[in-house]
Design a protein around this motif. Structure first.
Motif, short mmCIF file in Angstrom:
data_model
loop_
_atom_site.label_atom_id
_atom_site.label_comp_id
_atom_site.label_asym_id
_atom_site.label_seq_id
_atom_site.Cartn_x
_atom_site.Cartn_y
_atom_site.Cartn_z
N SER A 99 0.84 -1.13 -0.06
CA SER A 99 0.05 0.06 0.11
C SER A 99 0.75 1.31 -0.10
N ARG A 105 0.03 -5.70 1.33
CA ARG A 105 -1.43 -6.24 1.42
C ARG A 105 -1.66 -7.78 0.93
N VAL A 106 -0.39 -8.15 0.34
CA VAL A 106 -0.46 -9.51 -0.21
C VAL A 106 0.66 -10.02 -0.68
N LYS A 127 -8.13 -7.44 -7.93
CA LYS A 127 -8.28 -7.73 -6.52
C LYS A 127 -7.73 -6.86 -5.59
N TRP A 128 -6.62 -6.54 -5.89
CA TRP A 128 -5.60 -5.85 -4.93
C TRP A 128 -5.45 -4.14 -5.41
#
Length: 130
Positions: A99, A105-106, A127-128
């Motif tokens: 971020s 975040r992933v 998705k992200w």
């Protein structure tokens, strides 16, 4: 957007820092792509990243930084461990979405890579996205 492959001579830390500064200013995510030029899966992801629909998603929502972990750079390996701390044997590419505040975040080392197809990578990017 970076071209295909990974530049082993690039200042990966500097590129990540610049991408995070830009993300703070424009709200886009930072996509870290840790891989190697000899990695078949990395080459497959590169082909998708070069497709117009994926390039557009990246341009709209991400700052992409490609980090070579296939060479002798202990600094780049340390960066991978910073953003993907679970360790062990890494399956490349390792895609990490960070971020604008610098929070991971992933991390696909933990979650598994999406299918390295246009549909798979584009769904992952959507998705992200912010």
């Amino acid at each position: 957007m970076p071209g295909p492959g990974y530049d082993g001579s690039a200042d990966a830390r500097g590129l990540i820092d610049a991408a995070l500064r830009a993300a703070k200013s424009d709200g886009r995510m930072v996509l870290l792509d840790f891989g190697a030029n000899w990695c078949g899966n990395c080459k497959a992801a590169d082909k998708v990243f070069a497709q117009p629909a994926t390039t557009a998603l990246l341009a709209d929502d991400y700052h992409l930084v490609k980090v070579d972990i296939g060479g002798d750079s202990s600094a780049n390996s340390a960066l991978l461990r910073t953003y993907s701390p679970s360790g062990g044997t890494y399956t490349m590419p390792v895609l990490v979405v960070v971020s604008p505040s610098g929070t991971t975040r992933v991390d696909t080392h933990a979650t598994g890579n999406p299918p390295l197809t246009a549909d798979g990578i584009n769904a992952f990017l959507r998705k992200w996205a912010p």
